[in-house]
Design an enzyme around this catalytic site. Sequence first.
Site, mmCIF file in Angstrom:
data_model
loop_
_atom_site.group_PDB
_atom_site.id
_atom_site.type_symbol
_atom_site.label_atom_id
_atom_site.label_comp_id
_atom_site.label_asym_id
_atom_site.label_seq_id
_atom_site.Cartn_x
_atom_site.Cartn_y
_atom_site.Cartn_z
ATOM 1 N N GLY A 82 11.663 35.978 19.227
ATOM 2 C CA GLY A 82 11.050 36.844 19.904
ATOM 3 C C GLY A 82 10.599 38.193 19.805
ATOM 4 N N GLU A 96 9.659 42.170 10.980
ATOM 5 C CA GLU A 96 7.636 41.094 11.538
ATOM 6 C C GLU A 96 7.287 42.225 11.647
ATOM 7 O OE1 GLU A 96 6.008 37.193 13.054
ATOM 8 O OE2 GLU A 96 8.070 38.107 13.466
#
Length: 360
Positions: A178, A208
């Site tokens: 998430g 990320e």
Amino acid sequence: MTLSIEEIRQAPKALLHDHLDGGLRPATVVELADAIGHPLPTTDVSGLGDWFHAAADSGSLERYLETFSHTVAVMQTEENLRRVARECAEDLADDGVVYAEVRFAPELHTEGGLGLDAVVEAVLAGFAEGARTAAENGRPIRIGALLTAMRHAARSMEIAELAVRYRDTGVVGFDIAGAEAGFPPTRHLDAFEYLQRENARFTIHAGEAFGLPSIWQAIQWCGAHRLGHGVRIVDDVTTGADGEPVLGRLAAYVRDTRLPLELCPSSNLQTGAAASISEHPIGLLAKLRFRVTVNTDNRLMSATSVSREMALLSEAFGFGWPELRWLTVNAMKSAFIDFDERLALIDDVVKPAYAKLIAG
């Protein structure tokens, strides 16, 4: 010489970072959505596949997240979950994947009334069915599940306990996923400490969209055994006066401890971590001998496969069979199954096949 997708499909590969709800066949989405009356952007199978890729490629987070609303919508019954998992195993095996860890968030599949245990059991049954079919077709695959908790929710301890409960029947580890920004992994520290006490394995989505603080917390606070993506570790690599790379403390720690990076090149292009495959940090990280692995993330949204990812790297960086063997062995060394099983796959499957490919 650049290796083609078809050539690479014949080589054994290992996959550590693949989302079940991001890898459905477009035809399956159309069929299952029609059965429950769920509206889709288009019911043309080819057009829907193109839509998923274009929406994920748009640069709009809203459109990217919309893609998952369609796949998750058709994954709310035991029958559908079982089918999606079965087809996942078959598709990966068809691509030459001999070992895979596929992750999903059980909490996202309870809208139709299923309990968490029923969700997990349906997916594991589907994986087993798909693996049996693949073996019968001469393409055996060992596939395990990673149970994911959503980092913006508050069910991580529940999902961690679920992972431990099913670790002897097909679940190989735990993950959180998430949005990284605003939802640091330390919010779920109790779950990670529980897993450590239970001698369980876990990976954490980190590095990320968000940078080094996310990676540092995942490793040094939470004890991650692998980094989901981890591509932003390159932010801690600078260039010295002599033009050579200089590793910061965190990057050096990651490399020195052989902490695996679950890199997903095509997905990173869609989320803006790199402008092109040729500019992707995987080239530098591989050159510096980090524990690099190559993954798909979401095969449907990125219109990709492990073979395609490797073919892109072969074209961009000149990776040949020796480099692809190294990447595959890296992944097998980093897998969340026991040492003997990992070693058997490396020594009996991966190395002999690549030895033949290298010999020509």
